[in-house]
Design a protein around this motif. Sequence first.
Motif, PDB file in Angstrom:
ATOM      1  N   SER A  88      34.896  32.314  52.198  1.00 18.61           N
ATOM      2  CA  SER A  88      34.925  33.625  51.554  1.00 18.61           C
ATOM      3  C   SER A  88      36.347  34.090  51.264  1.00 18.61           C
ATOM      4  CB  SER A  88      34.198  34.663  52.404  1.00 18.61           C
ATOM      5  OG  SER A  88      34.846  34.832  53.643  1.00 18.61           O
ATOM      6  N   TYR A  89      37.294  33.744  52.146  1.00 20.93           N
ATOM      7  CA  TYR A  89      38.671  34.178  51.896  1.00 20.93           C
ATOM      8  C   TYR A  89      39.242  33.514  50.649  1.00 20.93           C
ATOM      9  CZ  TYR A  89      40.387  29.821  54.023  1.00 20.93           C
ATOM     10  OH  TYR A  89      40.643  28.505  54.305  1.00 20.93           O
ATOM     11  N   TRP A  90      38.821  32.278  50.356  1.00 19.76           N
ATOM     12  CA  TRP A  90      39.297  31.595  49.148  1.00 19.76           C
ATOM     13  C   TRP A  90      38.716  32.270  47.906  1.00 19.76           C
ATOM     14  CZ3 TRP A  90      37.495  28.842  44.954  1.00 19.76           C
ATOM     15  CH2 TRP A  90      38.455  28.131  44.249  1.00 19.76           C
ATOM     16  N   ILE A  91      37.431  32.609  47.952  1.00 23.61           N
ATOM     17  CA  ILE A  91      36.802  33.300  46.829  1.00 23.61           C
ATOM     18  C   ILE A  91      37.458  34.660  46.619  1.00 23.61           C
ATOM     19  CG2 ILE A  91      34.660  34.358  45.998  1.00 23.61           C
ATOM     20  CD1 ILE A  91      33.131  32.111  47.402  1.00 23.61           C
ATOM     21  N   SER A  92      37.719  35.378  47.709  1.00 24.60           N
ATOM     22  CA  SER A  92      38.341  36.696  47.571  1.00 24.60           C
ATOM     23  C   SER A  92      39.724  36.595  46.942  1.00 24.60           C
ATOM     24  CB  SER A  92      38.411  37.412  48.917  1.00 24.60           C
ATOM     25  OG  SER A  92      39.271  36.743  49.812  1.00 24.60           O
ATOM     26  N   GLN A  93      40.467  35.542  47.263  1.00 24.40           N
ATOM     27  CA  GLN A  93      41.777  35.335  46.635  1.00 24.40           C
ATOM     28  C   GLN A  93      41.627  35.077  45.140  1.00 24.40           C
ATOM     29  OE1 GLN A  93      43.480  32.127  48.869  1.00 24.40           O
ATOM     30  NE2 GLN A  93      44.421  33.494  50.369  1.00 24.40           N
ATOM     31  N   GLN A  94      40.632  34.302  44.759  1.00 22.22           N
ATOM     32  CA  GLN A  94      40.406  33.994  43.351  1.00 22.22           C
ATOM     33  C   GLN A  94      40.019  35.239  42.558  1.00 22.22           C
ATOM     34  OE1 GLN A  94      41.060  30.813  42.086  1.00 22.22           O
ATOM     35  NE2 GLN A  94      41.834  30.643  44.164  1.00 22.22           N
ATOM     36  N   LEU A  95      39.272  36.133  43.191  1.00 25.76           N
ATOM     37  CA  LEU A  95      38.826  37.351  42.515  1.00 25.76           C
ATOM     38  C   LEU A  95      39.831  38.496  42.616  1.00 25.76           C
ATOM     39  CD1 LEU A  95      35.072  37.429  43.585  1.00 25.76           C
ATOM     40  CD2 LEU A  95      36.021  36.665  41.414  1.00 25.76           C
ATOM     41  N   GLY A  96      40.799  38.351  43.517  1.00 27.58           N
ATOM     42  CA  GLY A  96      41.792  39.406  43.695  1.00 27.58           C
ATOM     43  C   GLY A  96      41.266  40.607  44.453  1.00 27.58           C
ATOM     44  N   VAL A  97      40.348  40.357  45.381  1.00 27.86           N
ATOM     45  CA  VAL A  97      39.806  41.425  46.223  1.00 27.86           C
ATOM     46  C   VAL A  97      40.017  41.038  47.681  1.00 27.86           C
ATOM     47  CG1 VAL A  97      38.073  42.115  44.527  1.00 27.86           C
ATOM     48  CG2 VAL A  97      37.470  40.449  46.261  1.00 27.86           C
ATOM     49  N   ASP A 117      39.064  40.155  51.535  1.00 27.01           N
ATOM     50  CA  ASP A 117      37.982  39.372  52.122  1.00 27.01           C
ATOM     51  C   ASP A 117      36.909  40.281  52.709  1.00 27.01           C
ATOM     52  OD1 ASP A 117      36.788  36.881  52.810  1.00 27.01           O
ATOM     53  OD2 ASP A 117      37.520  37.100  54.858  1.00 27.01           O
ATOM     54  N   SER A 118      37.321  41.381  53.360  1.00 28.05           N
ATOM     55  CA  SER A 118      36.340  42.298  53.956  1.00 28.05           C
ATOM     56  C   SER A 118      35.495  42.975  52.874  1.00 28.05           C
ATOM     57  CB  SER A 118      37.029  43.345  54.831  1.00 28.05           C
ATOM     58  OG  SER A 118      37.948  44.090  54.082  1.00 28.05           O
ATOM     59  N   TYR A 119      36.106  43.317  51.732  1.00 28.28           N
ATOM     60  CA  TYR A 119      35.349  43.898  50.620  1.00 28.28           C
ATOM     61  C   TYR A 119      34.313  42.908  50.117  1.00 28.28           C
ATOM     62  CZ  TYR A 119      34.184  45.123  45.828  1.00 28.28           C
ATOM     63  OH  TYR A 119      33.501  45.391  44.675  1.00 28.28           O
ATOM     64  N   LEU A 120      34.719  41.674  49.963  1.00 30.06           N
ATOM     65  CA  LEU A 120      33.799  40.648  49.464  1.00 30.06           C
ATOM     66  C   LEU A 120      32.629  40.467  50.410  1.00 30.06           C
ATOM     67  CD1 LEU A 120      33.333  38.459  47.270  1.00 30.06           C
ATOM     68  CD2 LEU A 120      34.476  36.885  48.812  1.00 30.06           C
ATOM     69  N   LYS A 121      32.909  40.409  51.684  1.00 32.64           N
ATOM     70  CA  LYS A 121      31.834  40.234  52.671  1.00 32.64           C
ATOM     71  C   LYS A 121      30.892  41.428  52.682  1.00 32.64           C
ATOM     72  CE  LYS A 121      34.307  37.085  55.680  1.00 32.64           C
ATOM     73  NZ  LYS A 121      34.935  36.909  56.996  1.00 32.64           N
ATOM     74  N   ASN A 122      31.416  42.641  52.537  1.00 33.26           N
ATOM     75  CA  ASN A 122      30.565  43.834  52.501  1.00 33.26           C
ATOM     76  C   ASN A 122      29.772  43.918  51.216  1.00 33.26           C
ATOM     77  OD1 ASN A 122      31.230  44.851  55.019  1.00 33.26           O
ATOM     78  ND2 ASN A 122      32.992  45.976  54.227  1.00 33.26           N
ATOM     79  N   ASP A 123      30.373  43.475  50.118  1.00 26.88           N
ATOM     80  CA  ASP A 123      29.744  43.590  48.813  1.00 26.88           C
ATOM     81  C   ASP A 123      28.552  42.640  48.665  1.00 26.88           C
ATOM     82  OD1 ASP A 123      29.706  44.882  46.318  1.00 26.88           O
ATOM     83  OD2 ASP A 123      30.596  43.134  45.373  1.00 26.88           O
ATOM     84  N   ILE A 124      28.579  41.501  49.344  1.00 22.92           N
ATOM     85  CA  ILE A 124      27.519  40.514  49.152  1.00 22.92           C
ATOM     86  C   ILE A 124      26.408  40.618  50.195  1.00 22.92           C
ATOM     87  CG2 ILE A 124      29.022  38.899  47.958  1.00 22.92           C
ATOM     88  CD1 ILE A 124      29.191  37.274  50.538  1.00 22.92           C
TER      89      ILE A 124
END
Length: 47
Positions: A28-37, A39-46
């Motif tokens: 997830s941290y790699w995806i968050s870097q690619q999206l520019g968000v 990691d905690s936001y990405l985990k909460n959003d999904i």
Amino acid sequence: MKLKRSLEEAVCILLILAKEEGDNAVKSYWISQQLGVSDSYLKNDIT
């Protein structure tokens, strides 16, 4: 038509996962870097 940012991010995540070859896990941290968000936001959003 204007799309919600979360929908745009979801499509991007699906494209990232579809591009991944083999059975490699995508962190997830790699995806968050690619999206520019964050990691905690990405985990909460999904969830």
